[in-house]
Design an enzyme around this catalytic site. Structure first.
Site, PDB file in Angstrom:
ATOM      1  CE  LYS A   1      -0.729  -0.031   5.061  1.00  0.00           C
ATOM      2  NZ  LYS A   1      -0.066   1.611   5.264  1.00  0.00           N
ATOM      3  CG  ASP A   2       3.195   2.294   3.070  1.00  0.00           C
ATOM      4  OD1 ASP A   2       2.216   2.744   3.186  1.00  0.00           O
ATOM      5  OD2 ASP A   2       3.807   1.553   3.928  1.00  0.00           O
TER       6      ASP A   2
ATOM      7  NE  ARG B   1      -7.620   3.578   2.881  1.00  0.00           N
ATOM      8  CZ  ARG B   1      -8.040   2.687   3.927  1.00  0.00           C
ATOM      9  NH1 ARG B   1      -9.507   2.600   4.236  1.00  0.00           N
ATOM     10  NH2 ARG B   1      -7.060   2.341   4.904  1.00  0.00           N
ATOM     11  NE  ARG B   2      -6.549   2.535   7.854  1.00  0.00           N
ATOM     12  CZ  ARG B   2      -5.426   2.339   8.217  1.00  0.00           C
ATOM     13  NH1 ARG B   2      -4.307   2.951   8.899  1.00  0.00           N
ATOM     14  NH2 ARG B   2      -5.033   1.002   7.837  1.00  0.00           N
TER      15      ARG B   2
ATOM     16  NE  ARG C   1       4.343  10.888  10.635  1.00  0.00           N
ATOM     17  CZ  ARG C   1       5.579  11.266  10.427  1.00  0.00           C
ATOM     18  NH1 ARG C   1       5.674  12.758  10.293  1.00  0.00           N
ATOM     19  NH2 ARG C   1       6.477  10.442   9.868  1.00  0.00           N
TER      20      ARG C   1
ATOM     21  NE  ARG D   1       0.206   4.918  13.465  1.00  0.00           N
ATOM     22  CZ  ARG D   1      -0.222   5.473  12.291  1.00  0.00           C
ATOM     23  NH1 ARG D   1      -1.574   5.180  11.987  1.00  0.00           N
ATOM     24  NH2 ARG D   1       0.560   5.985  11.555  1.00  0.00           N
TER      25      ARG D   1
ATOM     26  CB  CYS E   1      -0.630   5.456  -1.591  1.00  0.00           C
ATOM     27  SG  CYS E   1       0.956   5.882  -0.776  1.00  0.00           S
TER      28      CYS E   1
END
Length: 314
Positions: free
Chosen positions: A80-81, A125-126, A143, A149, A237
């Protein structure tokens, strides 16, 4: 054969790299490895917002530079990155079997989030998708690695929940932190999420042949369709584009979604084709989204998202 593998230093990146090394070793027992830690621009700068890096290649630019220069032989990415456009001398040489691509809500279920709950994520996106489903919540940009997190839930930052990739949690042995796996048709995941990509130089025929042995054909078709869709939309992305792939009687189905930053606009498109037409499938879904006005939403997101995110330190 001895391979120098480039990888980020984070616990998740190291786990993913060791996993790839294990897959190669299982097929080619005589292969030896050296891990070469690489610090990306996002690793070096823990303060700036992602858009200040230029969006594309935040986690991959330095890897590609060291691969091109010959300092490493292969690099392992969370797919995804990895940008959809690669350098001419490099190839996406292998995509092994995909892990669970869903997003996970940690700390609460979607339905049990209190009114005005504070939800942490570093993803536009989230952010867009959670606001589309729960416009009452407050999205707090965060981040950092997975562990820090998770520690923000009910911690000093006062977060009620955070959104993370289920695959990352599972690779780190933290699956028990998941409160709810989000339905990918309502909350479609990032392009390539749950999949790993191994890059190598196009001139290294022996390495390309070795990596081909760890390829998974179905996963490759899925990510080829997803990446073709993203590329056709001209979206990096980091922008609010989500996907979901599935299989129906041997055919590949692709669901694409574009969501505005405030969550108030949501466009979807669906199509299916044989797996050998994965790229064409991605282009078909992208065109449907484009005609419906998706590019305008993405352009608006690109212009305005910097004002939305002021990151909570890792």
């Amino acid at each position: 054969m001895h391979l120098k593998i480039g990888t980020r230093r984070s616990p998740l990146a190291m786990a993913q790299t060791n996993y790839i090394a294990g897959l190669i070793k299982a097929k080619h027992p005589d292969t030896e490895f050296s891990l070469v830690p690489i610090a990306t621009m996002a690793d070096k700068d823990r303060v700036s917002e992602f858009h200040q890096f230029g969006i594309v290649g935040v986690f991959s630019t330095e890897h590609e530079e060291q691969l091109t220069s010959g300092e490493v032989d292969i690099v392992v990415h969370s797919l995804k990155d990895l940008p959809t456009t690669l350098r001419d001398s490099l190839a996406l040489a292998a995509v092994p079997g995909r892990e669970n691509p869903r997003d996970a809500l940690c700390g609460s279920t979607l339905g049990e989030l209190r009114q005005g709950a504070r939800v942490g994520t570093g993803s536009l996106r989230r952010r867009s998708q959670i606001l589309s489903l729960r416009p009452d919540v407050e999205v707090v940009p965060i981040r950092g690695n997975v562990g820090p997190r998770l520690a923000k839930i009910n911690g000093d930052d006062g977060l009620d929940a955070v959104i993370l990739a289920q695959a990352g949690l599972e690779r780190l042995g933290l699956a028990e932190a998941t409160t709810e796996q989000l339905d990918p048709m309502l909350f479609p995941h990032a392009v390539g999420q749950g999949a790993l990509g191994v890059q190598a130089r196009t001139a290294d025929a022996a390495i390309l042949a070795l990596l081909k042995d760890i390829e998974d054909e179905n996963t490759r078709a899925e990510v080829d369709a997803e990446r073709a869709m993203l590329h056709a939309l001209g979206a990096g992305c980091s922008l609010p584009v989500g996907v979901c792939t599935s299989w129906r009687d041997g055919r590949l189905a692709l669901h694409g979604q574009i969501t505005s930053l405030d969550g108030q606009q949501r466009l979807t498109a669906d199509a299916e084709r044989p797996p050998e037409q994965a790229v064409e499938l991605g282009l078909e879904v992208a065109e449907t989204l484009r005609v419906a006005g998706g590019v305008a939403i993405l352009e608006s997101s690109y212009r305005s998202f910097g004002s939305h995110f002021k990151f909570v330190g890792a």
